[in-house]
Every structure is written in structure tokens, then in C-alpha cells.
Design a protein around this motif. Structure first.
Motif, short mmCIF file in Angstrom:
data_model
loop_
_atom_site.label_atom_id
_atom_site.label_comp_id
_atom_site.label_asym_id
_atom_site.label_seq_id
_atom_site.Cartn_x
_atom_site.Cartn_y
_atom_site.Cartn_z
N THR A 181 0.83 -1.80 -0.27
CA THR A 181 -0.21 0.10 -0.29
C THR A 181 1.17 1.15 0.32
OG1 THR A 181 0.28 0.11 2.44
CG2 THR A 181 -1.89 -1.06 1.20
N THR A 182 1.91 0.96 0.45
CA THR A 182 3.39 2.25 -0.11
C THR A 182 4.41 1.95 -0.11
OG1 THR A 182 4.14 1.75 2.62
CG2 THR A 182 2.28 3.13 2.20
N VAL A 183 5.33 2.94 -0.88
CA VAL A 183 6.21 2.39 -1.28
C VAL A 183 7.41 1.75 -0.67
CG1 VAL A 183 8.48 3.46 -2.08
CG2 VAL A 183 6.31 4.50 -2.68
N LEU A 260 -0.88 2.47 -4.88
CA LEU A 260 0.17 2.75 -3.76
C LEU A 260 0.17 4.31 -3.02
CD1 LEU A 260 3.73 1.30 -4.53
CD2 LEU A 260 1.90 0.57 -3.30
#
Length: 299
Positions: A181-183, A260
């Protein structure tokens, strides 16, 4: 005999590699072929082809003259095609297109098929490559390129579409490893990179500090788009692709997009071609057709 005929003969000699092959191709005797070439050399006062009884070699001047002949002959052909088409004649001739192999199937083939349904006398020569096209040596009418920004003052650039860069993975991979969901989450995933892109061994990431390069411990690096897509479908990891190259696999439920917190840049799809006095009408009409097909594909 007229000069255009001699230039045509000379070009065929160079392309086929011998006087005999050119004679067979043009259905004349080798002596007539030799006479045309000799006439050109006499007019130019230059040796275009060094020849013995067993071999021939195109001189440096001959190579330059050959490229000029091809450009001239193609312009004459384009002018004639344009005049005939404007008077209601059928479109015909060959369109040579260079494109990244990742958009060959289904996008480019769909466009070619539907265009030939409308204009059955138009033939296509498709060259799939990820490198920039040399228009002189490849004799390509137009090339398709994907880029964040494209500046080339020596070429005419026509934007066909805009597509987004995004992360994709197979449903089986996401079931097994979860969805990032995030880098920062990407460090815990198997990430695949297309090494032949303009970004090399990195992914371009838009941040509040501008464009930055994201480098990860790549599980797999590839330089062939179709193999890259296949690796993602097989569940080998997460990969970055232009939407235009992934939409068919998403629609077939073979890949899923990953959203993302962070943004990848948009990519333009461009048609580029050298400036010519007379661009064949078939090429211009195909460009319009391809632009419309891309809009439908991305809708």
C-alpha cells in the motif's frame, strides 16, 4: 532513359547485392542494369559501385547516393499516392511502422486489422524494437515511442495518447504475499524491473521533491516486454508497466493494478516521423486511425 528509372535500378542493385539479382527482379538483362549504373556514374563523374567479374562493392559515394535515391523515390511515390487518393482512388502501398513490442499485441495488430478492413490494398511492415529508430537505414515511415517527455527537433512528433504508469501483479501473487500500500512496503516484495526502459534499473517516482529514481533489490531484470508481462502473469512478482501495455491482462483477470500512496508519472504515446515534403496519405490516415483506436483502448 529517364533519371528516376536509373535511380530505381541502382537502388535495386544495392539492395539485392548484385547486377544479376537486380536484373532478375526487374525482368531485364544484366547488361541493361549495367548500362543504367554506368550512365549514372558518367553523369555524376563518380564511381558508385566498384565491380569485378566476381564481386561488387558499393563505394562511400555510392552509399550516400543510394540513401538519396531512396528518399527521392519514396517522395515521388508518396506524391503519386496522394494525388490518386485525393481523386478518389483506392489507398495502396506499404506502411512501415516501428514500435515497442509490448504494444504489438493486441493494440497495434488490432489497429492494423481494422485499418486493412477499410483499406485492403494497404500493406504493413511492422518492426518491433525497444531502441530508437534510425529512419535512414530502417526505411520506416513512422515509429511509436513511449516517453514522459519527447523532444527531437529533427523529427515531427505527434501525440497519440496519454497513459499512466502503474504497478501490477497477478491475483495469485497478491493472495500469497499481500498487496503493498506504500512505497516502503515494496522492500518486502519480489519486484521485477524492465531494464531496457529509459529509466534503466529504476522506477520513476513523483515526490514532493520532484522526480526521483526508486531502486529496489530486483528479483528479476528483463529487457523484453512480452517476457516481462508473462513473468508478472506467472506470479513472479510486482512490476511497473504503462497501463496501455497491461489493460488487456487486467481485463482478462490475469493481472491486478496496485494503488500505492505515491505517484508514478504519466507517459505519452507518440508517433514520430521524419519531415517530408509529401507524407503518403495512407500514413496520415493510419495515424488518425491509430489515435482513435488508442482512445477506445484506454476508455
Amino acid at each position: 532513359m529517364d533519371k528516376l528509372k536509373k535511380m530505381t535500378v541502382f537502388a535495386r542493385v544495392v539492395e539485392l547485392g548484385s547486377f544479376a539479382a537486380a536484373a532478375e527482379d526487374l525482368n531485364v538483362s544484366p547488361a541493361i542494369i549495367g548500362r543504367h549504373v554506368a550512365d549514372l556514374e558518367a553523369m555524376l563523374d563518380l564511381r558508385l559501385i566498384s565491380r569485378t567479374t566476381r564481386s561488387m562493392e558499393v563505394t562511400e559515394a555510392g552509399t550516400r547516393y543510394y540513401h538519396g535515391c531512396k528518399a527521392t523515390l519514396e517522395q515521388v511515390d508518396a506524391l503519386e499516392q496522394d494525388v490518386v487518393a485525393q481523386e478518389g482512388g483506392l489507398l495502396s502501398g506499404v506502411i512501415r511502422v516501428a514500435a515497442p513490442e509490448g504494444i504489438g499485441t493486441p493494440l497495434l495488430l488490432d489497429a492494423v486489422q481494422s485499418f486493412q478492413t477499410l483499406h485492403p490494398e494497404v500493406l504493413f511492415d511492422l518492426v518491433f524494437e525497444n531502441e530508437q529508430t534510425d529512419f535512414i537505414t530502417s526505411r520506416v515511415d513512422l515509429a511509436i515511442r513511449l516517453a514522459i517527455k519527447l523532444d527531437d527537433s529533427s523529427l515531427i512528433v505527434s501525440k497519440l495518447a496519454q497513459t499512466s504508469l502503474g504497478l501490477f501483479a497477478s491475483p495469485s501473487y497478491l493472495r500469497a504475499y499481500g498487496t503493498p500500500t506504500t512505497v516502503a512496503d515494496l522492500d518486502q516484495h519480489c519486484c521485477l524491473v524492465f531494464g531496457a526502459s529509459r529509466f534503466g534499473d529504476s522506477w520513476p517516482l513523483v515526490t514532493n521533491k520532484g522526480m526521483q529514481k526508486l531502486r529496489l533489490p530486483w528479483k528479476l531484470v528483463m529487457n523484453q516486454t512480452n517476457t516481462y508481462r508473462e513473468a508478472l502473469v506467472r506470479g513472479l512478482g510486482v512490476g511497473l508497466l504503462p497501463e496501455i501495455m497491461a489493460i488487456d491482462l487486467v481485463e482478462a483477470d490475469q493481472l491486478e493494478p496496485i494503488n500505492l500512496t505515491g505517484q508514478f508519472p504519466d507517459v505519452g504515446v507518440f508517433a514520430v516521423y521524419p519531415e517530408k515534403a509529401f507524407q503518403p496519405r495512407r500514413v496520415g490516415l493510419f495515424l488518425d486511425h491509430l489515435r482513435q483506436q488508442m482512445k477506445q483502448h484506454l476508455a
